[in-house]
Scaffold this active site. Structure first.
Site, mmCIF file in Angstrom:
data_model
loop_
_atom_site.group_PDB
_atom_site.id
_atom_site.type_symbol
_atom_site.label_atom_id
_atom_site.label_comp_id
_atom_site.label_asym_id
_atom_site.label_seq_id
_atom_site.Cartn_x
_atom_site.Cartn_y
_atom_site.Cartn_z
ATOM 1 N N GLY A 70 2.286 -7.458 0.130
ATOM 2 C CA GLY A 70 2.821 -8.627 -0.564
ATOM 3 C C GLY A 70 2.768 -9.911 0.254
ATOM 4 O O GLY A 70 3.403 -10.897 -0.086
ATOM 5 N N GLU B 43 -0.264 2.024 4.381
ATOM 6 C CA GLU B 43 0.141 0.680 3.974
ATOM 7 C C GLU B 43 0.828 -0.016 5.141
ATOM 8 O O GLU B 43 2.048 0.157 5.342
ATOM 9 C CB GLU B 43 1.116 0.761 2.796
ATOM 10 C CG GLU B 43 0.523 1.375 1.554
ATOM 11 C CD GLU B 43 1.177 0.808 0.301
ATOM 12 O OE1 GLU B 43 0.450 0.257 -0.526
ATOM 13 O OE2 GLU B 43 2.407 0.878 0.190
ATOM 14 N N ASN C 65 0.864 -0.188 -8.344
ATOM 15 C CA ASN C 65 2.314 -0.096 -8.172
ATOM 16 C C ASN C 65 2.907 -1.370 -8.759
ATOM 17 O O ASN C 65 2.840 -2.432 -8.147
ATOM 18 C CB ASN C 65 2.648 0.023 -6.671
ATOM 19 C CG ASN C 65 4.143 -0.046 -6.414
ATOM 20 O OD1 ASN C 65 4.951 0.114 -7.337
ATOM 21 N ND2 ASN C 65 4.517 -0.290 -5.158
ATOM 22 N N TRP C 66 3.454 -1.231 -9.964
ATOM 23 C CA TRP C 66 3.970 -2.420 -10.654
ATOM 24 C C TRP C 66 5.285 -2.911 -10.058
ATOM 25 O O TRP C 66 5.788 -3.970 -10.441
ATOM 26 C CB TRP C 66 4.171 -2.113 -12.145
ATOM 27 C CG TRP C 66 2.907 -1.880 -12.919
ATOM 28 C CD1 TRP C 66 1.618 -2.028 -12.471
ATOM 29 C CD2 TRP C 66 2.800 -1.448 -14.288
ATOM 30 N NE1 TRP C 66 0.718 -1.720 -13.473
ATOM 31 C CE2 TRP C 66 1.420 -1.362 -14.594
ATOM 32 C CE3 TRP C 66 3.723 -1.142 -15.275
ATOM 33 C CZ2 TRP C 66 0.962 -0.971 -15.864
ATOM 34 C CZ3 TRP C 66 3.268 -0.741 -16.541
ATOM 35 C CH2 TRP C 66 1.906 -0.670 -16.822
ATOM 36 N N LYS C 67 5.869 -2.131 -9.163
ATOM 37 C CA LYS C 67 7.169 -2.469 -8.560
ATOM 38 C C LYS C 67 8.185 -2.783 -9.676
ATOM 39 O O LYS C 67 8.101 -2.207 -10.752
ATOM 40 C CB LYS C 67 7.039 -3.626 -7.572
ATOM 41 C CG LYS C 67 5.919 -3.391 -6.560
ATOM 42 C CD LYS C 67 6.022 -4.289 -5.377
ATOM 43 C CE LYS C 67 4.761 -4.165 -4.541
ATOM 44 N NZ LYS C 67 4.925 -4.641 -3.188
ATOM 45 N N GLY D 8 -0.383 -3.461 -5.300
ATOM 46 C CA GLY D 8 0.853 -4.035 -5.831
ATOM 47 C C GLY D 8 0.560 -5.210 -6.746
ATOM 48 O O GLY D 8 0.203 -5.053 -7.912
ATOM 49 N N GLY D 9 0.677 -6.420 -6.204
ATOM 50 C CA GLY D 9 0.555 -7.650 -6.995
ATOM 51 C C GLY D 9 -0.651 -7.684 -7.922
ATOM 52 O O GLY D 9 -0.525 -8.048 -9.105
ATOM 53 N N HIS E 160 7.489 4.571 -0.059
ATOM 54 C CA HIS E 160 6.977 3.194 -0.008
ATOM 55 C C HIS E 160 7.806 2.408 1.008
ATOM 56 O O HIS E 160 9.020 2.623 1.137
ATOM 57 C CB HIS E 160 7.067 2.544 -1.391
ATOM 58 C CG HIS E 160 6.330 1.246 -1.473
ATOM 59 N ND1 HIS E 160 6.873 0.067 -0.998
ATOM 60 C CD2 HIS E 160 5.097 0.940 -1.944
ATOM 61 C CE1 HIS E 160 5.996 -0.909 -1.184
ATOM 62 N NE2 HIS E 160 4.911 -0.410 -1.754
HETATM 63 C C1 PEP Z 1 2.261 -2.057 -2.609
HETATM 64 O O1 PEP Z 1 3.225 -2.401 -3.278
HETATM 65 O O2 PEP Z 1 2.117 -0.868 -2.321
HETATM 66 C C2 PEP Z 1 1.301 -3.072 -2.182
HETATM 67 C C3 PEP Z 1 0.282 -2.714 -1.445
HETATM 68 O O3 PEP Z 1 1.547 -4.359 -2.596
HETATM 69 P P1 PEP Z 1 0.499 -5.614 -2.513
HETATM 70 O O4 PEP Z 1 -0.814 -5.117 -3.029
HETATM 71 O O5 PEP Z 1 1.115 -6.645 -3.384
HETATM 72 O O6 PEP Z 1 0.422 -6.010 -1.078
#
Ligand code: PEP
Length: 234
Positions: free
Chosen positions: A163, A157, A10-12, A216-217, A92
């Protein structure tokens, strides 16, 4: 949909044409099985073009619950399907908590995506306050129960792990995944998301009801993402 292993990035709201091109070049070079990237809308065409003929799937991060019409700024599921999109993230926690999406709205988005032939990735998860109050199962059950869940991917999640650099322990993830497993079709892939990194991925993915991750990151760094995809394949 079989119960397959999947790691979805998930590049956000990150990226530029240049950084997307560089990241995709690295991913395509490795061309791993069992992964997808969910990009911001403006880059979807670039992603589709670069990933054509590869083993890497792609998706969007949001979709309208409406089929079409006077909804300025929204993107319909049929529009995504029109140019070959496979996945779309719905519900999300950033959509729920920052943009105020309700359980009912998320359910409508899931239905709209499924109707257009997309595979929705439904996110559920509790806040730290809810976990501390012993409400984790009640929260994820509430978020899931309003959705007519068929043919989708589920992602657990915990909001407190997204994050933050603070991931759930493998046992904490497994406990919720086991709870969710009984509430979805047996072949549903259930992903864990929340600060998954190459260093912790293998232990989380070793849990019996964890089928992969929503990342995400770490999905913005090609080597990290590819190492996580590798960990899920073992
Ligand atoms: C996400 O955006 O779904 C996520 C899990 O982010 P991160 O891996 O950065 O915690």
């Amino acid at each position: 949909m079989a119960r397959v292993r999947l790691v979805a990035g998930n590049w956000k709201m990150h990226g530029s044409r240049t950084s997307v091109a560089a990241l995709l070049d690295e991913l395509v070079k490795a061309n791993p099985l069992g992964c997808a990237v969910c990009a911001p809308f403006p880059y979807l065409a670039q992603v589709a073009e670069r990933l054509r003929g590869t083993r890497i799937a792609w998706g969007a991060q949001n979709v309208s619950e409406h089929a079409q019409g006077a909804y300025t700024g929204e993107v319909a599921a049929a529009m995504l399907a029109d140019f070959g999109c496979r996945y779309v993230i719905v519900g999300h926690s950033e959509r729920r908590h920052i943009f105020g999406e309700s359980d009912a709205q998320v359910a409508a988005k899931f239905a709209a995506a499924a109707k257009a032939g997309l595979t929705p990735i439904l996110c559920v998860g509790e806040t730290l306050e809810e976990r501390d109050a012993g409400k984790t199962e009640a929260v994820v059950e509430r978020q899931l129960s309003v959705v007519d869940f068929k043919g989708g991917v589920l992602a657990y999640e915990p909001v407190w792990a997204i994050g933050t650099g603070r991931n759930a322990t493998p046992e904490q993830a497994q406990a919720v995944h086991g709870f969710l497993r009984k509430r979805v079709p047996a072949d549903t892939p259930i992903l864990y998301g929340g600060s998954v990194k190459p260093q912790n991925a293998a232990a989380i993915f070793a849990m019996p009801d964890v089928d992969g991750g929503l990342i995400g990151g770490a999905s913005l760094v090609a080597k990290d993402f590819l190492d996580i995809v590798k960990a899920a394949a073992k």
